[in-house]
Motif scaffolding. Structure first.
Motif, mmCIF file in Angstrom:
data_model
loop_
_atom_site.group_PDB
_atom_site.id
_atom_site.type_symbol
_atom_site.label_atom_id
_atom_site.label_comp_id
_atom_site.label_asym_id
_atom_site.label_seq_id
_atom_site.Cartn_x
_atom_site.Cartn_y
_atom_site.Cartn_z
ATOM 1 N N LYS A 179 11.342 8.522 -3.286
ATOM 2 C CA LYS A 179 10.242 8.235 -2.350
ATOM 3 C C LYS A 179 9.639 6.847 -2.561
ATOM 4 C CE LYS A 179 7.493 11.673 -1.586
ATOM 5 N NZ LYS A 179 7.815 12.084 -0.208
ATOM 6 N N PRO A 180 9.300 6.436 -3.801
ATOM 7 C CA PRO A 180 8.688 5.112 -3.970
ATOM 8 C C PRO A 180 9.690 3.971 -3.957
ATOM 9 C CG PRO A 180 8.896 6.156 -6.100
ATOM 10 C CD PRO A 180 9.366 7.172 -5.086
ATOM 11 N N CYS A 181 10.979 4.276 -3.932
ATOM 12 C CA CYS A 181 12.000 3.237 -4.080
ATOM 13 C C CYS A 181 12.551 2.741 -2.751
ATOM 14 C CB CYS A 181 13.152 3.756 -4.945
ATOM 15 S SG CYS A 181 12.674 4.265 -6.604
ATOM 16 N N VAL A 182 12.756 3.645 -1.787
ATOM 17 C CA VAL A 182 13.472 3.278 -0.568
ATOM 18 C C VAL A 182 12.686 2.249 0.236
ATOM 19 C CG1 VAL A 182 14.477 4.128 1.577
ATOM 20 C CG2 VAL A 182 14.624 5.509 -0.500
ATOM 21 N N SER A 183 11.392 2.496 0.479
ATOM 22 C CA SER A 183 10.613 1.553 1.278
ATOM 23 C C SER A 183 10.479 0.217 0.565
ATOM 24 C CB SER A 183 9.233 2.139 1.577
ATOM 25 O OG SER A 183 8.551 2.467 0.373
ATOM 26 N N ALA A 184 10.257 0.240 -0.750
ATOM 27 C CA ALA A 184 10.156 -1.009 -1.504
ATOM 28 C C ALA A 184 11.481 -1.759 -1.503
ATOM 29 C CB ALA A 184 9.721 -0.711 -2.940
ATOM 30 N N PHE A 185 12.577 -1.023 -1.594
ATOM 31 C CA PHE A 185 13.898 -1.650 -1.565
ATOM 32 C C PHE A 185 14.133 -2.316 -0.206
ATOM 33 C CE2 PHE A 185 18.606 -1.430 -1.224
ATOM 34 C CZ PHE A 185 18.919 -2.197 -2.340
ATOM 35 N N GLY A 186 13.675 -1.682 0.860
ATOM 36 C CA GLY A 186 13.779 -2.304 2.177
ATOM 37 C C GLY A 186 12.978 -3.586 2.264
ATOM 38 N N LEU A 207 5.443 19.731 -6.718
ATOM 39 C CA LEU A 207 6.432 19.054 -7.562
ATOM 40 C C LEU A 207 7.019 17.840 -6.851
ATOM 41 C CD1 LEU A 207 7.913 19.198 -10.275
ATOM 42 C CD2 LEU A 207 9.629 20.659 -9.182
ATOM 43 N N CYS A 208 7.195 17.941 -5.541
ATOM 44 C CA CYS A 208 7.746 16.813 -4.772
ATOM 45 C C CYS A 208 6.824 15.600 -4.801
ATOM 46 C CB CYS A 208 7.978 17.230 -3.320
ATOM 47 S SG CYS A 208 9.367 18.373 -3.094
ATOM 48 N N TYR A 209 5.539 15.797 -5.088
ATOM 49 C CA TYR A 209 4.604 14.674 -5.129
ATOM 50 C C TYR A 209 4.200 14.289 -6.551
ATOM 51 C CZ TYR A 209 4.173 14.601 -0.089
ATOM 52 O OH TYR A 209 4.449 14.473 1.242
ATOM 53 N N PHE A 210 4.647 15.028 -7.535
ATOM 54 C CA PHE A 210 4.503 14.591 -8.925
ATOM 55 C C PHE A 210 5.670 13.683 -9.336
ATOM 56 C CE2 PHE A 210 1.545 18.235 -9.791
ATOM 57 C CZ PHE A 210 0.518 17.472 -10.345
ATOM 58 N N THR A 211 6.864 14.003 -8.863
ATOM 59 C CA THR A 211 8.060 13.282 -9.305
ATOM 60 C C THR A 211 8.134 11.825 -8.864
ATOM 61 O OG1 THR A 211 9.224 14.328 -7.443
ATOM 62 C CG2 THR A 211 9.495 15.330 -9.615
ATOM 63 N N PRO A 212 7.464 11.373 -7.777
ATOM 64 C CA PRO A 212 7.536 9.947 -7.460
ATOM 65 C C PRO A 212 7.075 9.032 -8.583
ATOM 66 C CG PRO A 212 6.707 11.135 -5.564
ATOM 67 C CD PRO A 212 6.801 12.126 -6.686
ATOM 68 N N ALA A 222 9.404 5.991 -9.933
ATOM 69 C CA ALA A 222 8.994 4.592 -9.988
ATOM 70 C C ALA A 222 9.184 4.011 -11.385
ATOM 71 C CB ALA A 222 7.531 4.474 -9.563
ATOM 72 N N ILE A 223 8.864 4.803 -12.405
ATOM 73 C CA ILE A 223 9.022 4.334 -13.781
ATOM 74 C C ILE A 223 10.498 4.086 -14.089
ATOM 75 C CG2 ILE A 223 8.758 4.999 -16.202
ATOM 76 C CD1 ILE A 223 6.206 6.496 -15.375
ATOM 77 N N ILE A 224 11.366 5.011 -13.661
ATOM 78 C CA ILE A 224 12.807 4.849 -13.893
ATOM 79 C C ILE A 224 13.326 3.589 -13.194
ATOM 80 C CG2 ILE A 224 15.076 5.847 -13.399
ATOM 81 C CD1 ILE A 224 13.779 8.621 -13.735
ATOM 82 N N ALA A 225 12.877 3.393 -11.932
ATOM 83 C CA ALA A 225 13.374 2.259 -11.154
ATOM 84 C C ALA A 225 12.899 0.927 -11.719
ATOM 85 C CB ALA A 225 12.932 2.405 -9.699
ATOM 86 N N ALA A 272 0.825 -1.214 0.000
ATOM 87 C CA ALA A 272 0.000 0.000 0.000
ATOM 88 C C ALA A 272 0.847 1.246 0.000
ATOM 89 C CB ALA A 272 -0.908 0.006 1.222
ATOM 90 N N PHE A 273 2.126 1.107 0.325
ATOM 91 C CA PHE A 273 3.007 2.265 0.423
ATOM 92 C C PHE A 273 4.082 2.279 -0.650
ATOM 93 C CE2 PHE A 273 1.420 3.594 4.491
ATOM 94 C CZ PHE A 273 0.934 2.417 5.022
ATOM 95 N N THR A 274 4.152 1.264 -1.520
ATOM 96 C CA THR A 274 5.243 1.183 -2.478
ATOM 97 C C THR A 274 4.741 0.888 -3.865
ATOM 98 O OG1 THR A 274 5.533 -1.175 -2.082
ATOM 99 C CG2 THR A 274 6.826 0.303 -0.703
ATOM 100 N N PHE A 275 5.529 1.252 -4.854
ATOM 101 C CA PHE A 275 5.253 0.886 -6.224
ATOM 102 C C PHE A 275 5.731 -0.538 -6.463
ATOM 103 C CE2 PHE A 275 5.245 5.424 -6.408
ATOM 104 C CZ PHE A 275 4.251 5.703 -7.311
ATOM 105 N N ILE A 276 4.902 -1.357 -7.083
ATOM 106 C CA ILE A 276 5.226 -2.762 -7.296
ATOM 107 C C ILE A 276 5.504 -2.991 -8.763
ATOM 108 C CG2 ILE A 276 4.394 -5.116 -7.061
ATOM 109 C CD1 ILE A 276 2.516 -4.050 -4.895
#
Length: 725
Positions: free
Chosen positions: A161-168, A92-97, A101-104, A13-17
């Motif tokens: 933002k979407p990468c760190v929690s998912a990476f953990g 802008l800080c909430y558009f860039t996630p 996610a797409i880059i990652a 619910a908190f990460t991009f899959i």
């Protein structure tokens, strides 16, 4: 074979899959086993990730805490421009996630994305800190450096933002799902700890530390920059311990392609001869499976429900802009400890940490005992109502503040106050101005400014003064849109008067203003932070000085006679006139203090109720919204709903930007407008939620899998028959 990789843990619910096909058997590389912490099932690598997140959140929230005042006092922008740029940055800080996610997931993978964008993040911080050094260039250079730095910071913080929690989450084996769930609790705690400490510490670095002759914004931005460098170094230090998954494709792109194909296919088949389909997304069935289409349908239903949600975030994120600006006009003295106005923001993360267990363990079970069906929709609507109540409280506080505000004259209008320095009471009037009739006692604090209506941009007006039974008339030229003090005093035994121009704004940044009027027959030198020469029977300009007690102010006459003036407390936001007098020819010069404009007398503690209400609203609204989104979409679509949720924050900040620029209102009226808007939106959201029916995502997916299987069997039979023929 599943089209999408699935994970059962709730942190999705908190990460991009990512999505991608399962690899063929026999070629899967063996999973890297990370060393464990102290005999537990927790990978040692998560310690580096948690420390990284704490430092990054300290960096981000520390920067934002002082950003509005930096715009206002360092770049000298007005309040509306400062608010607009602050919310443009937040948006802008909430558009860039989404792009992060797409880059990652499609190109670099989570690890490299975090590294590269963290470097961008650090560069942005460094540029921003350099832009806060006064001696580096002129105003334009500071603006360019600041905007460049903020743009890079927005890209960096949003991208990771979407990468760190998912990476953990990736560091845990599948059999350790319970430990992974606890990790996300620790991860969330590190976020709030970083936010709490930074919003308290960086305002202190800004206001209590002086550098370059003023508030030390360079230090306030530099410390978060150092923390971001630490975050990057710590993350890289754990590189050999990480389990790094390669990019597998992004489900968000797949959903967008499916929706785009359905729309274009529907437009191409507008003819009435073409049979209609049950749902507009069914027009994607020529290219995409029924399972994917069904999952996209579920997602779009929830995303439609997200449409009213930006209004909540429009209110919530004004803690760092409008509420901070409100705090600058309030009394921040807590019995000797003076709170910085931008420090009040630390109440939000503190209250969040308190409210989460209170609500989960106390309030919600109590509501359930009362057998009240407190559904997620009702909770979110309640959160909006709490936000509206918070802004209603902010509007009430603002109204009390404005009672003590400086008058704001319009064209063909000026304001005058009277200072009576004579030895007897006087009455002052202006002919044909019935409202300008004042009775003033000797050395009386002014009751306030009185309005004068002029016939043009400037006008010479007769001021008639009644003194000890005699009438005196003095002509003074008054210009429009200015504030004046009419000083009545005796010089060499004769009554006279002077009209001097006053400050048009109260001192900002917790400072105070003082001027001296010399009623002696001799010139004097006053030493207060600096030396000021005041001629006989004249007034000095206002000095801007720090709040404090001034009981040893040196006063020296031109004959060399010295005395010490005991002025007392000069409070924040006040304007003072100190009159230098001599009671008799044998006495030393003394000081009489008059308060032209009263100090900030509304205490900042009156902001606490609005912080309590908005924080309670956040707990009810935000956590419930994430949980509801999780329950209403299949596992493979969690990233899409996360993207949609973050975009509601981005659009909410855009709303504030639009209102600040397009509809300038008095501040209390703007607060009331937002309170009314969010209450209306809560009603609309409740109506939308009434017609929304919760779905069991797994049942629908199983049904579509069976339909896909049946369709595949039929297609196989047709192909066989055709081959036989």
């Amino acid at each position: 074979m599943d089209l999408f990789q699935k994970t059962e843990s709730k942190e999705n619910a908190f990460t991009f899959i990512p999505t991608g096909k399962n690899p063929p058997k026999g070629i899967c590389p063996p999973e890297k086993k990370s060393p464990k912490m102290c005999g537990t099932n927790y990978p040692l690598s998560i310690a580096f990730i948690v420390v990284n997140e704490f430092c990054e959140r300290f960096s981000y929230y520390g920067l934002k805490a002082v950003l509005t005042l930096y715009f206002l006092y360092f770049l000298h922008w007005n309040e509306n421009t400062s608010t607009s740029v602050y919310h443009a940055f937040s948006s802008l800080c909430y558009f860039t996630p989404v792009f992060g996610a797409i880059i990652a997931d499609s190109w670099l993978g989570k690890y490299k994305t975090i590294i590269y964008l963290s470097i961008v993040y650090v560069i942005g911080h460094v540029i921003k800190s350099i832009g806060a050094i006064p001696m580096v260039g002129n105003q334009m250079v500071h603006v360019v450096l600041s905007m460049t730095g903020l743009s890079l910071i927005a890209l960096g913080t949003g991208g990771i933002k979407p990468c760190v929690s998912a990476f953990g989450g990736d560091q845990f084996e599948e059999e350790h799902a319970q430990e992974r769930s606890k990790f996300f609790s620790i991860f969330y705690l590190s976020i709030n700890a970083g936010s709490l400490l930074s919003t308290f510490i960086t305002p202190l670095l800004r206001g209590d530390v002086k550098c370059f002759g003023g508030d030390c914004y360079a230090l306030a931005f530099g410390v978060p920059a150092i923390l971001m460098v630490v975050a990057l170094v710590v993350f890289i230090a754990g590189s050999r311990l990480y389990k790094k998954t390669p990019p597998q494709g992004n489900i968000l792109l797949e959903v967008c392609k499916c929706i785009l194909f359905a729309l274009t296919n529907r437009i191409k088949n507008r003819s009435r001869q073409v049979p209609k389909r049950e749902h507009w997304l069914d027009w994607a069935s020529e290219k995409y499976s029924n399972q994917l289409i069904t999952e996209v349908k579920m997602v779009t239903r929830v995303l439609f429900l997200f449409i009213p949600l930006p209004m909540f975030w429009a209110l919530f994120d004004q803690q760092g802009s409008r509420w901070t600006l409100q705090a600058t006009k309030m009394n921040t003295d807590f019995g000797g400890f003076v709170l910085q106005p931008d420090q009040m923001q630390f109440l939000n993360p503190l209250l969040i940490l308190i409210f989460i267990p209170v609500f989960d363990l106390g309030l919600y079970p109590l509501i359930n005992l009362c057998k009240f069906n407190f559904t997620p929709i009702k909770k979110m609507a309640t959160g909006m109502i709490f936000a509206g109540m918070a802004f209603a409280a902010a509007a009430a506080v603002e109204l009390k503040i404005e009672e003590n505000a400086m008058p704001d004259p319009v064209p063909k209008e000026s304001y005058v106050q009277v200072l009576n320095l004579a030895d007897s009471s006087i009455e002052v009037a202006v002919p044909h101005r019935d409202r300008f009739q004042l009775s003033v006692e000797p050395f009386q604090d002014p009751d306030g400014y009185s309005k004068l209506i002029l016939s043009g941009a400037q006008q010479s007006l007769p001021f008639r003064i009644q003194y000890q039974g005699s009438s005196f008339t003095f002509n003074h030229t008054v210009q429009e849109k200015l504030l004046y003090s009419l000083i009545v005093y005796k010089a060499e035994g004769n009554l006279t008067s002077r009209l001097i121009e006053d400050m048009r704004e109260k001192p900002s940044e917790g400072m105070t203003a003082i001027r001296f009027i010399n009623t002696l027959a001799q010139d004097v030198n006053i030493t207060l932070d600096k030396e000021e020469f005041v001629k006989s029977y004249s007034a000095s300009d206002y000095w801007i000085v720090e709040r404090g007690r001034y009981n040893n102010v040196r006063c020296q006459t031109e004959t060399g006679e010295e005395s010490t003036l005991h002025i007392g407390l000069l409070d924040s936001g006040a304007l003072y006139t100190v009159v230098i007098i001599r009671n008799n020819s044998a006495s030393l010069p003394e000081a009489r203090k008059l308060e032209d404009i009263s100090a900030n007398n509304i205490h900042i503690a009156w902001q606490i109720p609005q912080y309590i209400l908005i924080s309670a609203g956040e707990v009810i609204f935000s956590i419930t919204g994430l949980s509801f989104s999780y329950s209403q979409a299949p596992v493979s679509m969690k990233s899409v709903l996360q993207a949609g949720w973050l975009l509601t924050v981005a659009f909410g900040n855009a709303i504030v930007l639009i209102v600040a620029q397009a509809a300038p209102l008095k501040q209390w009226a703007e607060f009331a407008l937002f309170a009314a808007l969010v209450l209306v939106v809560s009603v609309i959201f409740s109506i939308m939620g009434y017609f929304y029916h919760s779905t069991n995502t797994e049942d629908l997916i199983d049904k579509d899998r069976k339909q896909d299987s049946a369709s595949n069997i039929n297609m196989t039979g047709l192909t066989a028959k055709k081959t036989k023929l």
